[in-house]
Design a protein around this motif. Structure first.
Motif, PDB file in Angstrom:
ATOM      1  N   SER A  83       0.864  -1.197   0.000  1.00 12.96           N
ATOM      2  CA  SER A  83       0.000   0.000   0.000  1.00 12.96           C
ATOM      3  C   SER A  83       0.887   1.228   0.000  1.00 12.96           C
ATOM      4  N   VAL A  84       1.505   1.501  -1.132  1.00 13.75           N
ATOM      5  CA  VAL A  84       2.468   2.587  -1.216  1.00 13.75           C
ATOM      6  C   VAL A  84       1.983   3.639  -2.198  1.00 13.75           C
ATOM      7  N   SER A  85       2.123   4.897  -1.809  1.00 17.63           N
ATOM      8  CA  SER A  85       1.811   6.021  -2.675  1.00 17.63           C
ATOM      9  C   SER A  85       2.970   6.997  -2.600  1.00 17.63           C
ATOM     10  N   THR A  86       3.231   7.723  -3.679  1.00 22.58           N
ATOM     11  CA  THR A  86       4.306   8.725  -3.654  1.00 22.58           C
ATOM     12  C   THR A  86       3.984   9.853  -2.683  1.00 22.58           C
ATOM     13  N   GLU A  87       2.773   9.849  -2.140  1.00 22.25           N
ATOM     14  CA  GLU A  87       2.403  10.848  -1.138  1.00 22.25           C
ATOM     15  C   GLU A  87       3.092  10.576   0.193  1.00 22.25           C
ATOM     16  N   TYR A  88       3.560   9.339   0.373  1.00 26.17           N
ATOM     17  CA  TYR A  88       4.094   8.927   1.658  1.00 26.17           C
ATOM     18  C   TYR A  88       5.591   8.631   1.607  1.00 26.17           C
ATOM     19  N   ARG A  89       6.218   8.790   2.759  1.00 30.76           N
ATOM     20  CA  ARG A  89       7.545   8.255   3.003  1.00 30.76           C
ATOM     21  C   ARG A  89       7.382   7.069   3.943  1.00 30.76           C
ATOM     22  N   ASP A  90       7.798   5.886   3.519  1.00 27.83           N
ATOM     23  CA  ASP A  90       7.741   4.701   4.358  1.00 27.83           C
ATOM     24  C   ASP A  90       9.143   4.359   4.830  1.00 27.83           C
ATOM     25  N   TRP A  91       9.264   3.950   6.089  1.00 35.28           N
ATOM     26  CA  TRP A  91      10.587   3.709   6.667  1.00 35.28           C
ATOM     27  C   TRP A  91      10.502   2.563   7.657  1.00 35.28           C
ATOM     28  N   GLY A  92      11.628   1.894   7.833  1.00 38.93           N
ATOM     29  CA  GLY A  92      11.718   0.843   8.836  1.00 38.93           C
ATOM     30  C   GLY A  92      10.943  -0.378   8.416  1.00 38.93           C
ATOM     31  N   GLY A  93      10.386  -1.039   9.361  1.00 40.37           N
ATOM     32  CA  GLY A  93       9.613  -2.235   9.089  1.00 40.37           C
ATOM     33  C   GLY A  93      10.132  -3.416   9.884  1.00 40.37           C
ATOM     34  N   SER A  94       9.225  -4.207  10.425  1.00 45.21           N
ATOM     35  CA  SER A  94       9.622  -5.364  11.215  1.00 45.21           C
ATOM     36  C   SER A  94       8.474  -6.363  11.240  1.00 45.21           C
ATOM     37  N   PHE A  95       8.764  -7.606  10.855  1.00 43.73           N
ATOM     38  CA  PHE A  95       7.803  -8.696  10.948  1.00 43.73           C
ATOM     39  C   PHE A  95       7.902  -9.364  12.321  1.00 43.73           C
ATOM     40  N   THR A  96       6.785  -9.878  12.804  1.00 40.45           N
ATOM     41  CA  THR A  96       6.824 -10.762  13.958  1.00 40.45           C
ATOM     42  C   THR A  96       7.408 -12.102  13.503  1.00 40.45           C
ATOM     43  N   PRO A  97       7.957 -12.897  14.441  1.00 40.37           N
ATOM     44  CA  PRO A  97       8.592 -14.159  14.041  1.00 40.37           C
ATOM     45  C   PRO A  97       7.695 -15.100  13.255  1.00 40.37           C
ATOM     46  N   ASP A  98       6.374 -15.067  13.500  1.00 40.56           N
ATOM     47  CA  ASP A  98       5.481 -15.940  12.751  1.00 40.56           C
ATOM     48  C   ASP A  98       5.119 -15.374  11.384  1.00 40.56           C
ATOM     49  N   MET A  99       5.674 -14.185  11.055  1.00 39.81           N
ATOM     50  CA  MET A  99       5.475 -13.539   9.756  1.00 39.81           C
ATOM     51  C   MET A  99       4.010 -13.172   9.496  1.00 39.81           C
ATOM     52  N   LYS A 100       3.229 -13.000  10.563  1.00 37.49           N
ATOM     53  CA  LYS A 100       1.818 -12.679  10.399  1.00 37.49           C
ATOM     54  C   LYS A 100       1.479 -11.234  10.759  1.00 37.49           C
ATOM     55  N   GLU A 101       2.471 -10.464  11.211  1.00 34.79           N
ATOM     56  CA  GLU A 101       2.272  -9.047  11.483  1.00 34.79           C
ATOM     57  C   GLU A 101       3.474  -8.287  10.956  1.00 34.79           C
ATOM     58  N   TYR A 102       3.214  -7.130  10.342  1.00 33.97           N
ATOM     59  CA  TYR A 102       4.290  -6.309   9.785  1.00 33.97           C
ATOM     60  C   TYR A 102       4.052  -4.861  10.184  1.00 33.97           C
ATOM     61  N   TYR A 103       4.994  -4.291  10.934  1.00 36.30           N
ATOM     62  CA  TYR A 103       4.902  -2.916  11.428  1.00 36.30           C
ATOM     63  C   TYR A 103       5.903  -2.032  10.694  1.00 36.30           C
ATOM     64  N   PHE A 104       5.485  -0.817  10.339  1.00 31.29           N
ATOM     65  CA  PHE A 104       6.401   0.133   9.716  1.00 31.29           C
ATOM     66  C   PHE A 104       5.917   1.551   9.958  1.00 31.29           C
ATOM     67  N   GLY A 105       6.813   2.517   9.704  1.00 30.82           N
ATOM     68  CA  GLY A 105       6.479   3.921   9.877  1.00 30.82           C
ATOM     69  C   GLY A 105       6.109   4.569   8.561  1.00 30.82           C
ATOM     70  N   ARG A 106       5.252   5.588   8.619  1.00 32.98           N
ATOM     71  CA  ARG A 106       4.802   6.274   7.406  1.00 32.98           C
ATOM     72  C   ARG A 106       4.691   7.764   7.693  1.00 32.98           C
ATOM     73  N   ARG A 107       5.149   8.565   6.759  1.00 29.11           N
ATOM     74  CA  ARG A 107       5.038  10.015   6.885  1.00 29.11           C
ATOM     75  C   ARG A 107       4.397  10.584   5.635  1.00 29.11           C
ATOM     76  N   ASN A 108       3.375  11.416   5.824  1.00 29.75           N
ATOM     77  CA  ASN A 108       2.721  12.072   4.702  1.00 29.75           C
ATOM     78  C   ASN A 108       3.553  13.274   4.282  1.00 29.75           C
ATOM     79  N   ASN A 109       4.063  13.266   3.061  1.00 29.65           N
ATOM     80  CA  ASN A 109       4.940  14.334   2.594  1.00 29.65           C
ATOM     81  C   ASN A 109       4.218  15.667   2.450  1.00 29.65           C
ATOM     82  N   ASN A 110       2.907  15.641   2.319  1.00 29.10           N
ATOM     83  CA  ASN A 110       2.150  16.882   2.165  1.00 29.10           C
ATOM     84  C   ASN A 110       1.815  17.514   3.512  1.00 29.10           C
ATOM     85  N   SER A 111       1.314  16.718   4.428  1.00 26.95           N
ATOM     86  CA  SER A 111       0.909  17.252   5.723  1.00 26.95           C
ATOM     87  C   SER A 111       2.023  17.210   6.755  1.00 26.95           C
ATOM     88  N   GLY A 112       3.035  16.347   6.519  1.00 29.24           N
ATOM     89  CA  GLY A 112       4.103  16.167   7.498  1.00 29.24           C
ATOM     90  C   GLY A 112       3.706  15.263   8.650  1.00 29.24           C
TER      91      GLY A 112
END
Length: 283
Positions: free
Chosen positions: A50-79
């Motif tokens: 779910s990526v759009s050029t509107e966002y900056r995505d960074w980081g990311g980490s899966f849980t060991p069972d690979m069923k959850e994925y966490y990452f950071g997102r920043r809206n380049n327009n609103s900050g």
């Protein structure tokens, strides 16, 4: 050489806000492992559930069972920044905004966020807790942990430069953090480390002489005598003349994820077959 980012198909028509559910007609269905993405080979590709050029995505980490994925997102327009999680339920992935994020320990029991952490409680996480006085004086962007409990983290200096430090767990007692040797702590902006679960290598990014751009990704392998080998640049397939960093390997050991600045100020999360690490190890 600077790679040109691939065109990205917007797979989600609507984001899931505050955990609200949407019908199948409103939300594209993502099924299978890796949030429904086709795995790459030895050429990096954009990880784009779910990526759009509107966002900056960074980081990311899966849980060991690979069923959850966490990452950071920043809206380049609103900050505005937010933390996002994809969770797999009955082989389908659902996206939500969450109030927390960070690196998940190899045993899945802890989510680290700088000098703070959360403990796993059921299918959620505890409130933030402090790592304690040993870490209070450090400005930490990223802290990762091995299966033995060794912490590896970056210390951001007041002038923007940084170094990497480690803290071992010996007989159940946490040692005071120590800096790595010059094999790793050379250059500027040395940051965003990842230690392999078995402590066989460390990945980080830095600006060094002979690099490809603003910041490159490097790896150092543990030697037979326990020391760390010379830093190896990941090469032009990974590094560009822009910023490349924040690397980590998925818990199943199959893929290297990292972040690349494509068209400023946009970042994208990239992934590539982790066999590239074994190719570097042979050097």
């Amino acid at each position: 050489m600077k790679d040109v980012c691939k065109s990205i198909i917007l797979l989600l028509s609507t984001l899931v806000i505050s955990g609200k559910s949407f019908s199948q007609e409103e939300l594209a269905v993502l099924e299978g492992p890796y949030i429904g993405q086709k795995p790459p080979g030895l050429i990096p590709e954009v990880f784009a559930p779910s990526v759009s050029t509107e966002y900056r995505d960074w980081g990311g980490s899966f849980t060991p069972d690979m069923k959850e994925y966490y990452f950071g997102r920043r809206n380049n327009n609103s900050g505005k920044s937010s933390n996002v999680v994809f969770k797999s339920n009955n082989n389908r992935w659902h996206e939500s905004i969450v109030p927390w994020g960070g690196f998940i320990s190899p045993d899945g029991k802890t989510m680290h966020n700088g000098k703070q952490f959360r403990e796993r409680i059921g299918d959620g996480w505890s409130e933030l807790k402090s790592l304690g006085p040993l870490f209070e004086d450090f400005r930490i962007m990223r802290l990762t942990a091995s299966l033995k409990g060794t912490y590896v983290f970056d210390e951001v200096g007041t002038n923007g430069d940084g170094i990497l430090r480690y803290s071992r767990l010996v007989n159940g007692k946490r040692e005071a953090p120590r800096p790595f040797s010059e094999e790793i702590n050379t250059g500027k902006w040395t940051a965003h480390p990842f230690i392999a679960p078995d402590e066989s290598y460390i990945i980080w990014d830095s600006e060094r002489d002979g690099g490809y751009g603003d910041s490159d990704m490097y790896i150092s392998f543990r030697q037979e005598d326990g020391s760390w080998g010379a830093a190896i640049n990941f090469g032009e397939k990974i590094n560009t003349d822009g910023e490349d960093g924040g690397g980590y390997v998925t818990p199943d050991g199959k893929y290297l994820f990292y972040c690349r600045r494509c068209v400023p100020p946009d970042f994208e999360i990239m992934w590539v077959d982790a066999q590239i690490i074994e190719k570097l190890r042979s050097k």
